[in-house]
Design an enzyme around this catalytic site. Structure first.
Site, PDB file in Angstrom:
ATOM      1  CG  ASP A 141      36.178  13.063 -30.547  1.00 18.04           C
ATOM      2  OD1 ASP A 141      35.856  11.974 -30.300  1.00 18.04           O
ATOM      3  OD2 ASP A 141      36.563  13.955 -29.641  1.00 18.04           O
ATOM      4  CG  ASP A 143      32.705  12.099 -24.609  1.00 21.63           C
ATOM      5  OD1 ASP A 143      31.918  11.509 -25.943  1.00 21.63           O
ATOM      6  OD2 ASP A 143      32.287  11.991 -23.567  1.00 21.63           O
TER       7      ASP A 143
HETATM    8  P1  IMP Z   1      34.453  10.208 -28.482  1.00 27.58           P
HETATM    9  O1  IMP Z   1      35.495  11.204 -27.674  1.00 27.58           O
HETATM   10  O2  IMP Z   1      33.400  11.059 -28.767  1.00 27.58           O
HETATM   11  O3  IMP Z   1      35.075   9.203 -29.283  1.00 27.58           O
HETATM   12  O4  IMP Z   1      33.949   9.172 -27.199  1.00 27.58           O
HETATM   13  C1  IMP Z   1      34.867   8.644 -26.214  1.00 27.58           C
HETATM   14  C2  IMP Z   1      33.920   8.157 -24.861  1.00 27.58           C
HETATM   15  O5  IMP Z   1      32.869   7.645 -25.463  1.00 27.58           O
HETATM   16  C3  IMP Z   1      34.682   7.222 -24.075  1.00 27.58           C
HETATM   17  O6  IMP Z   1      35.898   8.077 -23.286  1.00 27.58           O
HETATM   18  C4  IMP Z   1      33.755   6.665 -23.275  1.00 27.58           C
HETATM   19  O7  IMP Z   1      33.286   7.440 -22.166  1.00 27.58           O
HETATM   20  C5  IMP Z   1      32.292   6.724 -24.124  1.00 27.58           C
HETATM   21  N1  IMP Z   1      31.892   5.758 -24.563  1.00 27.58           N
HETATM   22  C6  IMP Z   1      30.742   5.185 -24.513  1.00 27.58           C
HETATM   23  N2  IMP Z   1      30.365   4.066 -24.985  1.00 27.58           N
HETATM   24  C7  IMP Z   1      31.530   3.595 -25.620  1.00 27.58           C
HETATM   25  C8  IMP Z   1      32.125   2.368 -26.453  1.00 27.58           C
HETATM   26  O8  IMP Z   1      31.133   1.375 -26.830  1.00 27.58           O
HETATM   27  N3  IMP Z   1      33.323   2.139 -26.911  1.00 27.58           N
HETATM   28  C9  IMP Z   1      34.124   3.389 -26.442  1.00 27.58           C
HETATM   29  N4  IMP Z   1      33.673   4.405 -25.785  1.00 27.58           N
HETATM   30  C10 IMP Z   1      32.617   4.613 -25.353  1.00 27.58           C
HETATM   31 MG    MG Z   2      37.130  12.898 -27.671  1.00 32.10          MG
END
Ligand code: IMP
Ligand code: MG
Length: 432
Positions: A141, A143
């Site tokens: 993942d 973030d």
């Molecule tokens: P992950 O943890 O890498 O899956 O990223 C999640 C975060 O990506 C979300 O909390 C959003 O702030 C950001 N984000 C940016 N673009 C999108 C999108 O198109 N769909 C969902 N999350 C997005």
């Molecule tokens: Mg995440």
């Protein structure tokens, strides 16, 4: 959207109008179950003598669950109805021994084994399991796993660990909700610190090509390569990616999601909240995020979308400071890689921070083994163990003994494929 609540000034507290949750969105039932098993030993100050036995018992329950016969629910299924799939056996007793040797949990008198420690022991057991089913693919993942929430990759040590995975022949992917279509420069910006280290180390092109990005949970595939100037660069692999959804059905789903998110913003007084609509997603971004309000918006939109009975899978989640509904989930993302690379679930691993039912890593559980971490520092910690397994030295420098045999007198195991498909039906849907 019809308003379901608070429309009557004359209140009638019929059972149809009660608010309740069948499963708490802030709990993991399996971890709570293990915590309950360990509690009596802690109270009796007997962890040193009996915790190994308790973990060996859970190990046996997991094996029984993995091989349960049709129509005969295993003890673990009865105790933890929300359980999904175990893609591998889990050497839980060995993981406990290793964890206890490191952190002396059994020496404690005032602080019982915590939720987080049980989570970490489950992670360690999963890593040890790759001594028996070799690791070929790891997805991360973005973030809170590779970088802080909303920030860009900026950790040379973590980059070095990922380079070692690539050098060992493991395919690595960033599988993130962040959806920028096929705008490679936007993903490159998020991964700047990683690509810089790859360039500094002059990672060979064949190793670079083992690194992928899957954006929008499962919607966009890009692959790393070397450009003419020799720098690592992301290229679209749209032509080889077979995860697609029916456009009209996806748009209808997002319309319903947008209406629900706007309704939540109104009902909860989220003045100034922004709603962002993309081709494959819709997001609600409050000015001042509060966890309870984000969770409420997620559970409402999940409820509304389930009622739509759309054929399109979706992922509605609390991103920490926003709520998003994406078309498709990380389950389809990881499964797309399994088809693309011709690898089996037990040779794959997903590492993420969002495994509650309001999180977006949760869906990947049904497609491969997972590690639930809480921040990039913990990602580095689990990667140290993963690399020890990949390079053959083993966690703590020794090989893990095989998972304990099932208790004498148990029925012989059903064929693995039958067991897997039965478990799959019990796994909660991706849009939980
Ligand atoms: P992950 O943890 O890498 O899956 O990223 C999640 C975060 O990506 C979300 O909390 C959003 O702030 C950001 N984000 C940016 N673009 C999108 C999108 O198109 N769909 C969902 N999350 C997005
Ligand atoms: Mg995440």
């Amino acid at each position: 959207m019809p308003k379901r609540y608070h429309t009557n000034t004359k209140m009638s507290f019929s059972s149809r109008r009660r608010n309740y949750m069948l499963v708490s969105h802030r709990r993991d039932q399996f971890i709570e179950f293990i915590k309950g098993l360990l509690q009596p030993s802690f109270v009796l100050d007997a962890l040193a003598e009996s915790a190994s036995n308790s973990w060996a018992h859970v190990e046996e329950l997991v094996e029984e669950y993995r091989h349960e016969a049709p129509g005969e629910p295993s003890r673990l299924r009865t105790a933890v109805p929300s359980l999904g799939i175990f893609h591998t056996a889990l050497p839980l007793e060995a993981a406990w021994r290793s964890f206890d040797a490191r952190f002396k949990v059994s020496a404690r008198r005032f602080v019982a084994p915590s939720f987080n420690e049980i989570r970490e022991i489950l992670n360690l057991a999963q890593v040890m399991a790759f001594e028996r089913s070799p690791l070929k693919f790891v997805s991360f993942d973005g973030d809170c796993t590779l970088y802080s929430d909303g920030k860009n990759f900026d950790d040379a040590a973590l980059a070095g660990q990922i380079e070692r995975l690539l050098a060992a022949g493991v395919t690595v992917a960033l599988v993130t909700a962040a959806g920028y279509g096929y705008e490679a420069d936007k993903y490159e910006k998020r991964l700047e610190g990683l690509l810089r280290v790859f360039d500094d180390l002059a990672v060979p092109a064949d190793a670079l090509r083992r690194f992928y990005v899957c954006g929008g949970e499962c919607n966009y595939l890009l692959q790393l390569d070397r450009d003419v100037g020799g720098a690592a660069t992301l290229r679209s692999r749209e032509a080889t990616w077979d995860v697609t959804f029916e456009e009209a059905a996806a748009a209808t789903l997002l319309d319903a999601a947008e209406a629900s998110l706007r309704g939540s913003a109104d009902d909860m007084g989220l003045a100034g909240a922004r709603v962002i609509r993309k081709t494959r997603a819709v997001g609600l971004i409050p000015r001042v995020p509060r966890r309870e309000q984000l969770d409420e918006a997620v559970l409402r939109v999940q409820d509304a979308l389930r009622a739509c009975r759309s054929s399109v899978p979706f992922c509605a989640f609390n991103g920490g400071s926003d709520v998003w509904v994406d078309v498709g989930t990380k389950r389809e993302g990881v499964q797309g890689f399994q088809r693309l690379l011709g690898i089996r679930p037990e040779n794959c691993l997903h590492v993420g921070d969002q495994f509650l039912i309001t999180g977006n890593d949760y869906a990947s559980r049904s497609s491969c083994p997972c590690l639930w971490i809480t921040n990039p520092t913990e990602t580095k910690r689990v990667l140290a163990d993963i690399l020890a397994v990949v390079d053959g030295s083993g966690v703590d420098g020794r090989r893990t003994p095989p998972v304990s045999p099932r208790a004498a007198g148990d029925a012989p195991p059903a064929p693995p494929s039958a067991a897997r498909s039965r478990a799959a039906t019990a796994c909660p849907p991706a849009g939980p």
